[in-house]
Every structure is written in structure tokens, then in C-alpha cells.
Motif scaffolding. Sequence first.
Motif, PDB file in Angstrom:
ATOM      1  N   SER A  30       0.834  -1.210   0.000  1.00 28.33           N
ATOM      2  CA  SER A  30       0.000   0.000   0.000  1.00 28.33           C
ATOM      3  C   SER A  30       0.869   1.261   0.000  1.00 28.33           C
ATOM      4  O   SER A  30       0.403   2.349  -0.296  1.00 28.33           O
ATOM      5  CB  SER A  30      -0.932   0.010   1.216  1.00 28.33           C
ATOM      6  OG  SER A  30      -0.182   0.147   2.393  1.00 28.33           O
ATOM      7  N   ASN A  74      -5.510   6.151   6.078  1.00 24.58           N
ATOM      8  CA  ASN A  74      -5.548   5.404   4.827  1.00 24.58           C
ATOM      9  C   ASN A  74      -6.781   5.717   3.999  1.00 24.58           C
ATOM     10  O   ASN A  74      -6.699   5.779   2.774  1.00 24.58           O
ATOM     11  CB  ASN A  74      -5.486   3.897   5.099  1.00 24.58           C
ATOM     12  CG  ASN A  74      -4.080   3.452   5.376  1.00 24.58           C
ATOM     13  OD1 ASN A  74      -3.252   3.401   4.488  1.00 24.58           O
ATOM     14  ND2 ASN A  74      -3.785   3.195   6.628  1.00 24.58           N
ATOM     15  N   MET A 125      -5.596   9.712  -2.166  1.00 25.83           N
ATOM     16  CA  MET A 125      -5.955  10.665  -3.224  1.00 25.83           C
ATOM     17  C   MET A 125      -5.015  11.875  -3.230  1.00 25.83           C
ATOM     18  O   MET A 125      -4.679  12.402  -4.277  1.00 25.83           O
ATOM     19  CB  MET A 125      -7.385  11.165  -3.007  1.00 25.83           C
ATOM     20  CG  MET A 125      -8.439  10.081  -3.174  1.00 25.83           C
ATOM     21  SD  MET A 125      -8.326   9.302  -4.791  1.00 25.83           S
ATOM     22  CE  MET A 125      -8.867   7.656  -4.436  1.00 25.83           C
ATOM     23  N   ALA A 185       0.152   9.277   5.912  1.00 21.68           N
ATOM     24  CA  ALA A 185      -0.183   7.858   5.720  1.00 21.68           C
ATOM     25  C   ALA A 185       0.733   6.942   6.515  1.00 21.68           C
ATOM     26  O   ALA A 185       0.322   5.869   6.949  1.00 21.68           O
ATOM     27  CB  ALA A 185      -0.103   7.517   4.235  1.00 21.68           C
ATOM     28  N   CYS A 187       0.738   5.130  -8.034  1.00 17.71           N
ATOM     29  CA  CYS A 187       0.027   5.677  -6.865  1.00 17.71           C
ATOM     30  C   CYS A 187      -1.417   5.179  -6.839  1.00 17.71           C
ATOM     31  O   CYS A 187      -1.955   4.838  -5.788  1.00 17.71           O
ATOM     32  CB  CYS A 187       0.022   7.201  -6.903  1.00 17.71           C
ATOM     33  SG  CYS A 187       1.546   7.937  -6.384  1.00 17.71           S
ATOM     34  N   SER A 247      -1.504   1.533  -5.715  1.00 16.02           N
ATOM     35  CA  SER A 247      -1.256   1.366  -4.277  1.00 16.02           C
ATOM     36  C   SER A 247      -2.436   1.852  -3.447  1.00 16.02           C
ATOM     37  O   SER A 247      -2.678   1.349  -2.354  1.00 16.02           O
ATOM     38  CB  SER A 247       0.038   2.067  -3.859  1.00 16.02           C
ATOM     39  OG  SER A 247      -0.071   3.432  -4.011  1.00 16.02           O
ATOM     40  N   THR A 248      -3.201   2.791  -3.972  1.00 13.37           N
ATOM     41  CA  THR A 248      -4.414   3.231  -3.265  1.00 13.37           C
ATOM     42  C   THR A 248      -5.418   2.081  -3.192  1.00 13.37           C
ATOM     43  O   THR A 248      -6.070   1.869  -2.153  1.00 13.37           O
ATOM     44  CB  THR A 248      -5.040   4.448  -3.983  1.00 13.37           C
ATOM     45  OG1 THR A 248      -4.061   5.472  -4.064  1.00 13.37           O
ATOM     46  CG2 THR A 248      -6.256   4.967  -3.241  1.00 13.37           C
ATOM     47  N   CYS A 302      -4.276  -0.283  -0.642  1.00 13.08           N
ATOM     48  CA  CYS A 302      -4.509   0.364   0.656  1.00 13.08           C
ATOM     49  C   CYS A 302      -5.945   0.095   1.138  1.00 13.08           C
ATOM     50  O   CYS A 302      -6.161  -0.215   2.313  1.00 13.08           O
ATOM     51  CB  CYS A 302      -4.287   1.861   0.479  1.00 13.08           C
ATOM     52  SG  CYS A 302      -4.065   2.718   1.980  1.00 13.08           S
TER      53      CYS A 302
END
Lengths: 99, 360
Positions: free
Chosen positions: A32, A96, B1, B36, B96, B99-100, B103
Motif C-alpha cells: 500500500s 488510509n 488521493m 499515511a 500511486c 497502491s491506493t 490500501c
Amino acid sequence: MGTDVTIVKPSIEANIFRENKKWVFLALLCFSQLGQLYNSQAMPTLQVPFEKEMGMNEVDYSHLVIAETMPGFVFPLIGGFLVDYFGASKSFLATNLFI
Amino acid sequence: MIIILGQSVCTMATYQKSFWLFILGKVIFNSASEAATLARSKIVGIWYVNNDIGKALGAAVVLQTGAAIVCDLVYPNLYSMTHSLGFPFLIGVIVCFVSTLICIRCVMVHKKLLTLKGGDAASQEGNTNISYKVIRKFPPIIWLLLAAASLGVDSFIIVKLYLGKHLQTSYDFTIGEAGSFLAVSQVLTGAATPIAGFLTDRVGKLPIFLMISIGLIQSGVFFSITASKCERCLWPALPIALLSLGLGPLFVSGYGSLLRLIEEKELGIATALIPVIISAEMIVFAILSGRIADATFDEYGYTWVFTMALIIGMVRLLFGLLVQIYDYKGSQKLQHRNNEDTTALLNRSNERSDSENNEL
């Protein structure tokens, strides 16, 4: 007896779940961060092209380093306090989900 | 975001060749990254107990290192292929986005754990009495540890920041080859870290690991200054290898020591102190190194910048030694394999559900 079973069950179930999923969770946790890690390492290799294409000099490069560093100075102090105040889980979910 | 937004601004800046827009993008990107990252280090304490902590930290660094390797390889080579600064950053936006999505999945797994723990599990993790005053209650050894670890990371960062250009200007490597050197260095860090995690779990003696890591980084900085200048030779591989091998153990021993010395409920502030101190120091060192590089690069390359990193490293070696002496003469929490602290983490994370059971 019946009450004991229903009360103890959540803790046991949570521990079993944690044991079973801990490495999956670790992989998810690490991946992540892929976006931030992948993109945060770019500058050292691209310093020369940046100097050529953007007319950047050594002092400008140090400004870029400062710009990258500054949030690390400001955010953790406030955020670290909030993490302790609200607990790791709530903070983890909040940061997150919003980011 | 917000991470995606920051990366998008950087991409736009590279296409428009706007330095200050790029700075703005970096500030947005890094602010989001810091936010984060905050809870992640503490969440490790909930998911991983006993000797799993060292392995988890080690594995995390391995996977994180993988991302850095890809970055070191892909960014310069994409630039070489396209001769466009914007394109590698555009690919970064896509990464990105991916990976969101990961997440979101990660959050779902953690929510499931919380559900199984019971409705109030998350609420009871918090410490509403927490105050910055808690910093004053930290044992004095923490400040020595933070000084040693942060200065250790600083000298590594300083050298790493200039290594790409150093390889291209002093050794005539192409931008892609310089990226490959940095990628190999990440592989070494990735290999050294789980080994360090395993050894610290088994052996203890964290200050010794701290000093070994500092010694490796110092040797790397020293050889960066003294290695022979030559055309496309492998001499620079030696300092890069030493630097890389030192970083993993530094990470494991630094954070591992914090986990042993600080109560779980105060770990948020304690772990936050590491990046805060590193960032504060790096702001000063970046200004200094920028000025030094500007004044000396044409004649000496980055010799004087690396010398500054070496001096910083000598100071941190002293702090590492002080950590060992202080702990050895005091509580010795960092000397032995200590199951009590990590078991306590397990107990604390479970004690709320147990107390609920008792009350019922």
C-alpha cells in the motif's frame, strides 16, 4: 457456561484471524506504500536531467530536498499525538481512507 | 488521493518545466505520505507480537526496498528511452493509483480484525490522557538513541542524494547505469535487513547492532571520498555496498530499541520523534550541503559534501557508544533477548477483551 463461551470467543477468533492473516496483512501494508516509495526515490538519479531541463543548480537541488523534508518535520509531531490519542486502529483507518 | 494529487502536480511541473510547481507537488506528495505513514508503525505492534516484530519490520523493509529498486531502475531508464522528464512521473501517478487500491484492501483486513476483537476494541486502544509532556518522561537513553539513529540516517541520506550525479560525473556512468547501481544498493539493504531483524530477535544487544550499522555506513562514506576516480569502473560499488548494508540494521536496531524502551500507548509520539529529528537535521544539512556543493563541485566534485557526512557520522558513532554504555550500566533492556516487553504488547492488546469478559 454458555455465556463464557460467547464472551471468550471474540478474543480467540481475533487471535486466530491475526495469526492466519498476519503475513497477508504485512504484504498489503507494504504494497500500500508502493506509490509513495516508488515516487519518493526518484530525485537522486534524475538530478542531472533536472539540472539540464529545468535549469536547476546545486542550491535549487537543496531547496528541493528541503521541500521533501519539511512535511516530515511538521506532520509526525501532530500526527504522532493524534495516533496515541485515538489509538492505532482508528488512526490507521482514518489516514488510509482519506489518503 | 492526496498522494495521487501531489504526484500529478509533479508530473505537470516536469512537462511545463516549472521548478516551483514541482516543489509544490513534492510538498503535497510528501505531506500525504507522512500522514499515511504515521499509524503504520504503530499498527505493527497490534498485528505482530513476540519475536514476530523483528521479522515483520525486516520483511516490511524488504518489500519497501523492492519498490525503491524498481524506482531506481525504471525512472532513469524511462527518461533515457523517452528523453521526457514528465513520462516517468506520469507512470508514477499510475503506481500511486494501484497502491491506493491495495490500501483499501489493507484497511478492510484490519477492520475485520477489529470486528472480531469486539466493537470497542478500536476505541480502547486510544489514550485520551496522552500529552506532549510524556516526552519529558521518556528515559534519557531515548535521546541518545534518537541522536545516534537520526544522525546515522542523515549521513546516509546526504550521500545517497548526491550519489546519482556523483556516479555520472566522476565515473562517467550513464543515468540508467547510475540507477542500476542504486538499485543494487537497495538489494543489499533488502538482504541485510531481515538478517538484522532475525539476529536482533535472537541475540538482543541492540546497541551493538546500532554501532555495527553506523560503522558500515561510515566506511561507505569514507570510501565514497577516497575511492579512485576512473571511467566506468566498479570502484564505487564498494562504498555503495557498505552504505546499503548498514542501513537495514540501523532501521531494525533503532525502531527495535524504541519498542523495548517505550510503553505501547506512547509509541506514537516516540516513533514520530525519529522522522521529526531526522527532518529537522536534514533541513539544516541540506542547506549546508547545497552551499558546499555549489561552491566546491566544479573543482572537487562531491568530496566536501561527503566529508560533511563523514563528520556527522563520527558524532553519531559517539552517541551509539553512549547508548551502549548507558543501557549496559542501567536497565540492560537492549542487551538481551527480551521476551517480557514483546509479550507485554500481546497482553496489552488482549487485556481489554479479557477485562470485558471478566466484567460480564
